[in-house]
Design an enzyme around this catalytic site. Sequence first.
Site, PDB file in Angstrom:
ATOM      1  CB  ALA A 157      -3.947 -12.472  -1.050  1.00 36.31           C
ATOM      2  CE  LYS A 158      -4.662  -4.203  -5.749  1.00 36.02           C
ATOM      3  NZ  LYS A 158      -4.543  -3.287  -4.592  1.00 36.02           N
ATOM      4  CB  ALA A 159      -8.069 -11.213  -1.306  1.00 38.43           C
TER       5      ALA A 159
END
Length: 289
Positions: A157-159
Amino acid sequence: MTAAYDDRDGKIWMDGELVDWRDAKVHILTHALHYASSVFEGERCYDGKIFKGHEHSLRLIESGRLLDMPIPYSAEEIDAAKEAVLKANGFENAYVRVVAWRGSGPDMGVSAARNPVRMAVCAWEWGSYYGDAKWQGAKLDVAKWKRPSPETIPTAAKAAGLYMICTMSKHAAEAKGCSDALFMDWEGYVAEATGANIFFVKDGEIHTPLADRFLNGITRQTIIQMLKDKGYTVHERRITPDELEGFQECWLTGTAAEVTPVGQIGDWHFQVGQITRDVAESYEALVRA
């Protein structure tokens, strides 16, 4: 002096409509501000066209799913919002930021299932991420923090929360006169920089860390395919720090970083060689094709 990001002219897309830049605000009790319940995408628009824009929209949706935060828009709707922002601001060449987050609502603890998921799209003109280092070869520090195990965080995830150690490491690097920092992972293998993937060259072949424990960048995937199309051998594998001494060239890849040569990592030095220049020039041509 560069204008502060909250004090500019222009339009920002928020929750389905364009609003004046300075009016794009959220409440102080927004869940994401307290608990990092936020995902985002960074994209670049070249000559009026966002490079790999749809892939970025799909990844945003997947990042939201991994954080148990369903994005309330389809990839096509996200694509349309990005186009609307570029048109409203009159940008042909720009950086595009899409962000989705848990907003304020009836929940203000760790759990926030009842709070709405909100989304915004912004764009601004942004030059080279590393400034002059892009052409001279960036200098990297070695971060004291490690990329954590996929058993502890959703590495695909690009969190926003995953960037906390990136900010800390980049600040420490800049204090030493470096452009960025290189992370090792929790087992001690070479991982990535604070906002970019990394590649090395040895005897005409390419080596890059296997992206199964950090974000497999869209630019990274593009470069790997480009290299294979050019006939290069690409090794995606575990790389130990002591191998860095034997690599001749090095570069970073990312939407913001594009292809940035690296001249030094800690005590290791690299030349900005022919393969690096070839990749940088070919990528520049590809994104404007």
